[in-house]
Design a protein around this motif. Structure first.
Motif, mmCIF file in Angstrom:
data_model
loop_
_atom_site.group_PDB
_atom_site.id
_atom_site.type_symbol
_atom_site.label_atom_id
_atom_site.label_comp_id
_atom_site.label_asym_id
_atom_site.label_seq_id
_atom_site.Cartn_x
_atom_site.Cartn_y
_atom_site.Cartn_z
ATOM 1 N N ASP A 40 -5.561 2.391 -6.153
ATOM 2 C CA ASP A 40 -6.919 2.889 -6.344
ATOM 3 C C ASP A 40 -7.896 1.751 -6.060
ATOM 4 O O ASP A 40 -7.501 0.588 -5.962
ATOM 5 N N VAL B 90 -5.465 9.042 -4.075
ATOM 6 C CA VAL B 90 -4.720 7.778 -4.118
ATOM 7 C C VAL B 90 -3.421 7.921 -4.899
ATOM 8 O O VAL B 90 -3.273 8.828 -5.732
ATOM 9 N N ASN C 116 -4.917 -0.897 -0.861
ATOM 10 C CA ASN C 116 -6.353 -0.608 -0.947
ATOM 11 C C ASN C 116 -7.168 -1.283 0.164
ATOM 12 O O ASN C 116 -8.165 -0.734 0.626
ATOM 13 N N THR D 274 -6.864 0.800 3.216
ATOM 14 C CA THR D 274 -7.650 2.029 3.030
ATOM 15 C C THR D 274 -9.122 1.780 3.331
ATOM 16 O O THR D 274 -9.770 2.586 4.011
#
Length: 327
Positions: A268, A281, A244, A247
């Motif tokens: 997520d 995700v 994450n 991301t």
């Protein structure tokens, strides 16, 4: 206790019975004792009481990579919820991905005589815990396995989840897929890279070493590497992000870019579904991970002496929009 007994007008034995919740004290007398304790500002020293009795300290130690990471916050909350049902409190610390810091925290918790440890390993050497384990302290490793001891472990399906991300992007028509992973010496990062390779093989996508970028990553570093991946004569049209935090770095780098690659992130994160486009995700339940680890720990505390277990929890791909962009 002498001060409380004097103020309440009772014997020291009566004070002892009240603070230890023993029977045989009239409610009015108990209220008088508790009022005296409150007035004097005294608190029970649980460590001293447990040392005298040789009993449980009522605490668990949890060592994480970073308590500030939302993933580990959710995991810790799940451990706390299970611990609360068992009358235990949770002590936590961050290793910052430093094996030395992990060892320091673990031994500090052991010195404080916690009833058990839940550890997200930062390194591969955990022999320092063997004397504690042999003395009866249960230890559960979570998210990553221990390096050199055999112990209960709770993991997620890192390989299958990343392979599913590649399969999903290939189904949208992508053949040039980049992978951004964490440091390769981290178990989860190496497993997700392995899953990326397997996903490429299963989906008929050519695995390109020049499109694989392993960390550790910074925001500026991700932006520079993303430029490299999306430029050149054969640019990537899709990206799989290994966690994450990567991301989020990637989304900052892509902000304002007119043409974005398709993106699927592992893990997520909060507000991922509210972005434009919403972020697809590979989702796994951090709460379930913490709960499973805590339940294994309490099973050991209650006398379960079966061989160490390895629990692997499933992942699922949540398609929200960013992973459905066609090349």
């Amino acid at each position: 206790m002498s001060d409380v007994a004097r103020l309440a007008g009772v014997s020291i034995k009566t004070v002892s019975r009240v603070v230890n919740d023993e029977a045989g004290v009239h409610p009015a007398t108990a209220e008088r004792v508790l009022a005296a304790i409150e007035r004097l500002g005294f608190r029970r020293n649980l460590s001293a009481r447990n040392l005298r009795r040789g009993s449980s300290t009522g605490t668990l130690g949890v060592i994480l990579e970073d308590v500030g990471n939302p993933f580990y916050s959710v995991l810790t909350r799940a451990v706390e919820e299970v611990a609360r049902t068992q009358g235990r409190q949770v002590l936590t610390g961050s290793s910052d991905e430093d094996p030395g810091r992990e060892r320091e925290l673990a031994l500090e918790f052991c010195a404080r005589r916690v009833d058990g440890l839940i550890v997200v390993p930062a390194g591969m050497q955990h022999g320092y815990l063997v004397p504690e384990m042999q003395a009866g302290m249960p230890v559960v490793f979570v998210d990553r396995p221990a390096g050199d001891v055999v112990a209960d472990t709770v993991l997620v399906d890192n390989i299958g989840g990343t392979a599913d991300a590649v399969k999903h992007l290939a189904a949208q028509g992508h053949q040039r897929i980049a992978f951004f992973g964490d440091a390769p010496d981290i178990f989860t990062a190496s497993e997700r890279l392995r899953g990326f390779r397997e996903g490429c093989a299963r989906s008929g996508v050519r695995y390109s070493e020049e499109l694989v970028f392993m960390g550790p990553h910074t925001e500026a570093g991700v932006a520079a590497l993303l430029e490299r991946a999306l430029g050149g004569p054969e640019p990537a049209t899709a990206v799989v992000s290994g966690n994450n935090r990567i991301t989020v770095h990637m989304l900052r780098a892509l902000y304002g870019r007119p043409a974005r690659p398709a993106l699927v992130g592992f893990d997520d994160f909060e507000l991922a579904d509210l972005l434009n486009p919403p972020i697809s995700v590979v989702q796994h339940d951090a709460s379930m991970l913490g709960r499973a680890a805590a339940e294994l720990l309490f099973a050991r505390l209650e006398g379960d002496s079966s061989p160490p277990r390895r629990v692997v929890l499933p992942t699922r791909l949540v398609a929200r929009g960013s992973g459905e962009v066609r090349p």
